[in-house]
Scaffold this motif. Structure first.
Motif, short mmCIF file in Angstrom:
data_model
loop_
_atom_site.label_atom_id
_atom_site.label_comp_id
_atom_site.label_asym_id
_atom_site.label_seq_id
_atom_site.Cartn_x
_atom_site.Cartn_y
_atom_site.Cartn_z
N GLY A 93 42.57 48.37 27.06
CA GLY A 93 42.68 48.72 28.65
C GLY A 93 42.64 47.55 29.18
O GLY A 93 41.55 46.64 29.38
N PRO A 94 43.28 47.51 31.02
CA PRO A 94 42.70 46.81 31.50
C PRO A 94 41.95 46.46 33.16
O PRO A 94 41.64 45.67 33.21
CB PRO A 94 44.57 46.70 32.07
N PHE A 95 41.20 48.08 32.38
CA PHE A 95 40.42 47.99 33.87
C PHE A 95 39.03 47.22 33.16
O PHE A 95 38.35 48.24 32.88
CB PHE A 95 40.39 49.20 34.13
N LEU A 96 38.93 46.06 32.69
CA LEU A 96 37.43 45.82 31.93
C LEU A 96 37.13 45.12 33.62
O LEU A 96 36.56 43.72 33.56
CB LEU A 96 38.06 44.95 31.39
N VAL A 97 35.64 45.97 33.96
CA VAL A 97 35.57 45.33 34.91
C VAL A 97 34.00 44.94 34.77
O VAL A 97 32.78 45.75 34.64
CB VAL A 97 35.26 46.42 36.26
N ARG A 98 33.00 43.75 35.71
CA ARG A 98 31.41 43.67 35.85
C ARG A 98 31.51 44.12 36.96
O ARG A 98 32.05 43.68 38.21
CB ARG A 98 31.48 42.26 35.30
#
Length: 160
Positions: A93-98
């Protein structure tokens, strides 16, 4: 003589999506659609947890909360929502959030916030694992036993 700055206590949350710039380089149109979904999730969660978006730059958000518990609850909510969205993609997935969160005294300048608490929150964000939240010791002290989440003590982490 300059006037005394207006100050207040606030919990500051910074978020940033890993690989956003390279995604834009590879597919601007597709990445803009991902950004719209990202922003919708962020705005919904910030509203639901009584936060205030201070500013956005591309995929990065700076958000203020009057409650540290609300800030952490928002961050966890956001990460759960992104994890669910990522299930629709084969490659993770593209929603790789920190996300990084700190609480402390801030200086108000118009609708913007400045000060050490803001700087610490910004520096904690890249220390978070993708899909995770990195909180300062001050945040942890305020939310332990109030927010249900599994955490890992990173020990002393030197910030720039």
């Amino acid at each position: 003589m300059s006037e005394t700055p207006q100050r207040k206590l606030a919990a500051i949350m910074f978020s940033d999506m890993k690989g956003f710039s390279s995604q834009m380089d590879a597919d601007e149109i597709g990445t803009m659609e991902i950004l719209r979904k990202h922003n919708a999730v962020m705005e919904m969660a910030v509203d639901a947890h009584s936060g205030r978006v201070i500013k956005t730059i591309g995929d990065a958000y700076m958000v203020e909360f009057t409650s540290t518990v609300n800030a952490v609850a928002c961050a966890l909510d956001v990460q759960r929502r992104f994890s669910d969205l990522n299930l629709d993609y084969e490659d993770g997935g593209p929603f790789l959030v920190r996300i990084g969160i700190h609480v402390g005294d801030v200086v108000l300048e118009g609708s913007d916030l400045f000060g050490e608490a803001v700087n610490v929150a910004a520096r904690l964000e890249p220390k978070a694992p993708v899909g995770g939240v990195c909180v300062s010791e001050a945040v942890y002290a305020q939310v332990r036993r109030k927010v249900h989440a599994v955490g890992k003590d990173m020990g002393f982490v030197e910030l720039k």
